[in-house]
Design a protein around this motif. Structure first.
Motif, short mmCIF file in Angstrom:
data_model
loop_
_atom_site.label_atom_id
_atom_site.label_comp_id
_atom_site.label_asym_id
_atom_site.label_seq_id
_atom_site.Cartn_x
_atom_site.Cartn_y
_atom_site.Cartn_z
N PRO A 415 25.61 4.66 2.70
CA PRO A 415 24.50 4.74 2.17
C PRO A 415 23.77 3.28 1.10
N VAL A 416 24.94 2.97 0.51
CA VAL A 416 24.36 1.63 -0.29
C VAL A 416 23.81 0.60 0.81
N GLU A 417 24.48 0.53 1.90
CA GLU A 417 24.34 -0.58 3.00
C GLU A 417 22.52 -0.35 3.29
N MET A 418 22.49 1.15 3.59
CA MET A 418 21.05 1.60 4.10
C MET A 418 20.14 1.13 2.83
N TYR A 419 20.51 1.48 1.63
CA TYR A 419 19.45 1.26 0.31
C TYR A 419 19.31 -0.17 0.55
N LEU A 420 20.18 -0.99 0.91
CA LEU A 420 19.87 -2.45 0.63
C LEU A 420 18.83 -3.11 1.80
N GLU A 421 18.67 -2.28 2.82
CA GLU A 421 17.43 -2.38 3.64
C GLU A 421 16.19 -2.74 3.04
N ASP A 422 15.82 -2.05 1.94
CA ASP A 422 14.75 -2.18 1.00
C ASP A 422 14.84 -3.14 -0.16
N ILE A 423 15.57 -4.11 0.07
CA ILE A 423 16.10 -5.01 -1.21
C ILE A 423 14.53 -5.90 -1.47
N TYR A 424 13.97 -6.44 -0.62
CA TYR A 424 12.64 -7.02 -0.95
C TYR A 424 11.59 -6.09 -1.11
N THR A 425 11.47 -5.14 -0.68
CA THR A 425 10.25 -4.33 -0.78
C THR A 425 10.23 -3.40 -1.95
N ILE A 426 11.32 -2.91 -2.33
CA ILE A 426 11.14 -1.80 -3.59
C ILE A 426 10.62 -2.54 -4.86
N SER A 427 10.83 -3.71 -5.28
CA SER A 427 10.57 -4.14 -6.60
C SER A 427 9.07 -4.06 -6.63
N VAL A 428 8.26 -4.06 -5.43
CA VAL A 428 6.86 -3.99 -5.23
C VAL A 428 6.39 -2.73 -5.62
N ASN A 429 7.18 -1.67 -5.06
CA ASN A 429 6.79 -0.18 -5.53
C ASN A 429 7.14 0.12 -6.90
N LEU A 430 8.09 -0.47 -7.56
CA LEU A 430 8.18 -0.45 -9.17
C LEU A 430 7.22 -1.10 -9.78
N ALA A 431 6.59 -1.89 -9.35
CA ALA A 431 5.51 -2.66 -10.09
C ALA A 431 4.04 -2.12 -9.71
N GLY A 432 4.09 -1.30 -8.80
CA GLY A 432 2.87 -0.59 -8.30
C GLY A 432 1.96 -1.69 -7.57
N LEU A 433 2.35 -2.69 -7.14
CA LEU A 433 1.60 -3.72 -6.47
C LEU A 433 1.35 -3.51 -5.08
N PRO A 434 0.08 -3.97 -4.24
CA PRO A 434 -0.14 -3.86 -3.04
C PRO A 434 1.01 -4.86 -2.32
N GLY A 435 1.49 -4.56 -1.15
CA GLY A 435 2.53 -5.33 -0.01
C GLY A 435 2.25 -4.99 1.24
N MET A 436 2.37 -6.07 2.10
CA MET A 436 2.25 -6.02 3.23
C MET A 436 3.36 -6.73 4.20
N SER A 437 3.68 -6.17 5.41
CA SER A 437 4.56 -6.79 6.33
C SER A 437 3.74 -7.04 7.65
N LEU A 438 3.89 -8.22 8.39
CA LEU A 438 3.12 -8.56 9.53
C LEU A 438 4.23 -9.60 9.96
N PRO A 439 4.13 -9.17 11.79
CA PRO A 439 4.99 -10.01 12.43
C PRO A 439 4.90 -11.59 12.32
N CYS A 440 6.18 -12.18 12.25
CA CYS A 440 6.15 -13.57 12.19
C CYS A 440 7.18 -14.28 12.83
N GLY A 441 7.68 -13.88 14.00
CA GLY A 441 8.72 -14.21 14.90
C GLY A 441 9.62 -13.24 15.16
N GLN A 442 10.61 -13.67 15.96
CA GLN A 442 11.62 -12.68 16.97
C GLN A 442 12.68 -13.27 16.86
N ILE A 443 13.65 -12.66 16.89
CA ILE A 443 15.05 -13.09 16.89
C ILE A 443 15.79 -12.15 18.20
N ASP A 444 16.07 -12.76 19.45
CA ASP A 444 16.52 -12.14 20.44
C ASP A 444 15.47 -10.72 20.99
#
Lengths: 494, 479
Positions: A415-444
């Motif tokens: 579970p902890v490894e699964m939880y780390l999926e959100d390592i860059y996104t979670i702080s945005v929710n804790l701060a109540g800020l708007p955040g977006m993801s958009l495609p910027c490349g591909q790997i394989d």
């Protein structure tokens, strides 16, 4: 037809190139043809969609069309829709028919949009892979062996596979941005309080926020326009003017100060992703923006903080699922306690139970101060980090996820490894800020997401920055091969 | 050993708002089950609470009425436990930051003394629904009409030492909430509910004994009985070498005993935490000031005024101010007759007895305050005697008309005509010549007592209608 943008569909409708019934039927046909391979939808709503499309066509003919009139879309199955099964991905609500509409649902009906169906999700939005759904996993259209991310994996997969032009989603710790990143689409989590939570089944009330998913920032702007509203039924809804999100999409980025947090590029990040994100940042420089190094020193505490606060709130939010008034009730309970225990034992999946137990534990007498109170204090520090950063920059950019889509089962045992999926996104929710993801490349061939984070209520700037990037690049136009894998496209090869 | 009783009360008061504390459903009892239960009250998935501003206002007014600190920022929390009539699986209540902080309630005791009882705090919360166990063939029915009704819970410090003080406190709270018109305060209907924390300690010991919490005390009368029986139990237990266990005990009025409610259960951990669906409620200075200025005259102020303006005893004043209707009734009667003490007497003695006997409230009293005042006026102007007044009073109770109408119709007017009285006096003196001689030969200090005999005889002949003053005067003259 399924690759058209919302604006293009709208134009086609108003010019009479096709009707809402026709494009709705086109998407319904695709869903019936393709969805069995990716399981993006829990409920398909052919009948009501076509009826609504007929209405929309009348409205268009009468010259009373709104930007979303007649546009097909999908709802994440977390939004209550009157008379429609609303499961939240759980056995607990397998047969739950909502008696009322969520505000988001009512807003989109009002806007004239056509709901194709309700999409799959991690059970009660708890997960980052859509593997915890009672209704089976959803496949990532880019590689059917990998996860689409979660919890809004169904909505992300549906948009990526062109089974809906746009879709609603929700984000408590990354549930819009992470699946958007993994499925190569665009998704926006608005400021907390921007979109009403009324009728959106609660996971962690202080962080849950609904937002749009689409193929582009332009489409997200149109969907957010319809979703956002002040709602007196939601005490945490904020009475802040809803601007015209499409108005500033093309504003030049000359002089834009883009903050790059060093903590988002440290250990744990796939170096190939780091490279792709740096390329995207270079693109912003070309567009006239200035990159500024910033620090978010407490962001490393975001995941543990979140995994105290979110389960705590969830443990109470999910208490109403007790088998008494609606939802799953066990067979032949011997007494009240037996009914409670077995109804919840049978109705909830493993991850939900795990989080209820974590939440119950951190709120317990003797642990509250060490966990819940401490986590609340850290939440404040995380918010302060952002406040300080935004004194120097207009927007923050970095990766959405540490890696691309992973194989099914790869993280379910840890579970902890699964939880780390959100390592860059979670702080945005804790701060109540708007955040977006958009495609910027591909790997394989697997998509990589760029995350943009804005100040409170600065959705317009995020959308503008994303749109300008999408004008300069074509990552967002790439569709998985699966999307064209129809008998029509294959020339009847089957 | 002599023991001292220590009592603290927790009083739940249902607020008379039109709608529930977190939903728009009507607060209206006696309806068919679940007809006043919306999606919010049923805790449907996705529903959210919105605070009822009127409930906040009523709680604020209560706080101001007991001179308490008003916490201008208060926080709702979730109290987590499972129960079938608690739809969300938690009760939304206040704990760390309640709307009403420490305050004082002054109680008047029968012996004329008064006492201050400290209020620890008062908080807002939602009521639960009701579980119905009859008519469901071994299952239970749930009625959520009551779920979400606003309550204030008033928590006293352990400042009371006798059941009488506890009752006086409860009555004073009742008076305050009914004066403020924020609750019906009907204990029998459950709109005011009382739990008592009771402990005993050896007289003179400072440390408090272990307390028990008594529940299900649903009338003023039971407060005394429940506390007494629990105190006896605790003393017996300790004197037999046992120990009081901190627990919740149910008062059984039929058996007049308390019994343990939760002895087998592990202590509940309610896991309170701030409700993330509700923002802290912030009250502005202007709001609090406006509420303060619009408070009605409260029991304590009215009591003081009744003592100062009407010359009543503190105890009578406290009895008369227990509810606003009684106080208003008294004031109207006193104004009509111009004699406050007499009016107070009639209201607290004769009228109270009849109301009690017939189980009626003052608002259901068949005698209007004006009519009672008029009757008292007739006593004062000599039209009727105090004794005849009781006949008039009963006739008024039975709806036979106003005092004047009854006096007229029944011919009860007092005979003050000195000619007629003289004739009756002569008759009495003639018929009792022996007693007349005795009187005339008696020492002057014995005479007043002997006069009573003749007065009685004259009154008898007059059927009670002779003016006693006049009878006395003429008798003395003739004797």
């Amino acid at each position: 037809m399924h690759n058209l943008s919302v604006a293009q569909i709208s134009q086609g409708l108003s010019k009479g190139e096709f009707s809402s019934v026709e494009i709705t039927q086109h998407f319904l046909d695709r869903i019936h043809q393709l969805d069995s391979s990716i399981n993006a939808y829990i409920t398909k709503l052919d009948e009501s969609a076509l009826a609504a499309a007929q209405q929309a066509d009348k409205q268009i003919a009468a010259g009373q069309a709104n930007p979303l009139t007649g546009i097909p879309f999908a709802h994440k199955d977390i939004f209550c829709a009157q008379g429609v099964k609303t499961t939240c991905g759980s056995r607990m609500l397998e047969n739950f028919i909502s008696p009322y509409d969520a505000t988001v649902v009512a807003n989109l009906k009002q806007a004239g949009a056509i709901c194709l169906g309700k999409t799959n999700m991690d059970e009660f939005a708890m997960g980052s892979s859509t593997e915890t759904s009672y209704f089976g996993k959803t496949m990532n259209p880019w590689d059917l062996e990998t996860v689409p991310g979660g919890s809004s994996g169904g909505s992300a997969a549906a948009v990526a596979a062109r089974l809906a032009p746009i879709a609603t989603a929700t984000d408590t710790g990354g549930s819009i941005r992470q699946p958007a990143s993994l499925c190569g689409i665009t998704g926006l989590k608005p400021t907390y309080g921007r979109v009403s939570r009324w009728g959106m089944i609660a996971f962690a009330s202080s962080m849950d926020q609904a937002g749009p998913m689409g193929k582009s920032a332009e489409d997200c702007a149109l969907l957010l326009q319809a979703m956002a509203s002040f709602d007196s039924k939601d005490s945490t809804s904020i009475d802040h003017l809803v601007p015209d999100y499409s108005a500033n999409l093309n504003a030049p980025l000359e002089g834009l100060r883009v903050g790059v947090p060093k903590e988002f590029f440290e250990q744990g990040l796939d170096p190939q992703i780091a490279a792709q994100v740096h390329n995207a940042l270079a693109e912003y420089e070309k567009l006239g923006a200035t990159l500024i190094d910033i620090e978010l020193p407490n962001s490393k505490l975001a995941v543990p903080t979140y995994y105290v606060l979110a389960p705590a709130e969830a443990s109470a939010n999910l208490s109403r699922f007790d088998g008494v008034r609606y939802g799953h009730r066990c067979e032949n309970p011997s007494d009240l306690m037996d009914m409670y225990c077995r109804s919840r034992e049978e109705g909830f999946g493993e991850e939900v139970k795990r989080r209820i137990m974590i939440g119950t534990y951190v709120l317990s007498a003797g642990y509250y101060d060490a966990y819940f109170r401490k986590a609340q204090q850290v939440r404040r520090l995380i918010k302060n980090d952002f406040d300080r950063a935004f004194e120097k920059v207009d927007i923050i950019a970095g990766p959405t996820c540490p890696s691309t889509a992973f194989k099914f089962g790869a993280k379910t045992d840890n579970p902890v490894e699964m939880y780390l999926e959100d390592i860059y996104t979670i702080s945005v929710n804790l701060a109540g800020l708007p955040g977006m993801s958009l495609p910027c490349g591909q790997i394989d061939v697997m998509p990589v997401g760029l995350q943009l984070i804005g100040k409170h209520f600065d959705e317009s700037l995020i959308l503008n920055a994303a749109h300008m990037f999408q004008q300069a690049t074509d990552w967002h136009t790439l569709a998985p091969a699966f999307a064209d894998n129809t008998s029509e496209a294959n020339g009847g090869a089957s | 050993m002599s023991w001292e009783t220590v009592i603290g009360l927790e009083i739940h008061v249902q607020l008379k708002t039109k709608s529930k504390i977190f939903s728009g459903s009507a607060v209206d009892f006696g309806q068919d089950p679940n007809t006043n239960a919306s999606a919010i009250d049923l805790a449907m998935p996705g529903t959210l609470p919105v605070v009822n501003a009127e409930a906040m206002r009523m709680a604020t007014r209560f706080g101001l009425a007991i001179d308490a600190t008003i916490n201008q920022k208060s926080v709702f929390e979730r109290k987590n436990y499972f129960y079938p009539d608690l739809p969300k699986g938690y009760q939304t209540t206040q704990l760390a930051e309640p709307i009403v902080g420490p305050g004082i309630v002054t109680i008047q005791l029968e012996n004329g003394t008064s006492k201050d009882v400290r209020i620890h705090h008062a908080h807002l919360e939602e009521d639960a629904g009701k579980s119905l166990h009859e008519d469901f063939h071994g299952m239970s029915g749930i009625d959520l009409n009551r779920a979400g009704t606003p309550l204030i819970e008033i928590v006293s410090e352990p400042d009371m030492r006798t059941p009488e003080e506890a009752i006086a406190f409860l009555r004073q709270i009742h008076a305050i909430i009914t004066y403020l018109d924020i609750s019906d305060g009907e204990m029998s209907q459950g709109s005011m509910r009382c739990d008592a924390n009771v402990s005993v300690r050896p007289m003179g010991q400072e440390e408090l004994g272990t307390r028990t919490e008594l529940k299900n005390i649903n009338s003023f009368r039971f407060v005394e009985r429940a506390i007494n029986v629990e105190v006896e139990r605790q003393i017996d237990l300790i004197e037999d070498g046992g120990k009081v266990v901190q627990e919740t005990r149910l008062y059984d009025a039929d058996k007049n005993e308390t019994r343990s409610m939760r002895s087998k259960e592990v202590a509940n951990d309610y896991r309170y935490f701030p409700c993330p669906d509700l923002l802290p409620v912030v009250l502005s200075d202007e709001f609090v000031q406006a509420e303060r200025e619009s408070l009605p005259e409260l029991p304590v102020a009215k009591q003081a005024r009744f003592v100062n303006e009407h010359g009543l005893s503190a105890y009578d004043a406290s009895v008369l101010t227990q509810n606003r209707e009684t106080a208003d009734y008294f004031e109207t009667a006193a104004k009509t007759c111009g004699d406050s003490k007499l009016a107070a007497n009639w209201v607290t003695v004769e009228l109270a007895a009849l109301l009690n006997k017939n189980d009626l409230g003052i608002s259901d009293c068949p005698i209007s305050a004006e009519n009672l005042g008029q009757m008292i006026q007739r006593i004062k102007d000599g039209s009727i005697s105090g004794k005849i007044a009781k006949t008039v009073f009963e006739a008024m109770w039975n709806g036979e008309g106003s005092a004047d109408e009854i006096i007229e119709a029944k011919g009860l007017k007092q005979v003050s005509d000195s000619g007629a009285i003289e004739a009756m006096v002569d008759e009495v003196l003639a018929a009792n010549s022996q007693q007349v001689d005795n009187y005339r030969n008696a020492a002057p200090d014995k005479q007043p007592k002997m006069l009573g005999f003749f007065v009685g005889q004259v009154m008898k002949i007059s059927k009670g209608q002779a003016n006693p003053g006049e009878v006395n005067r003429i008798l003395k003259e003739k004797l």
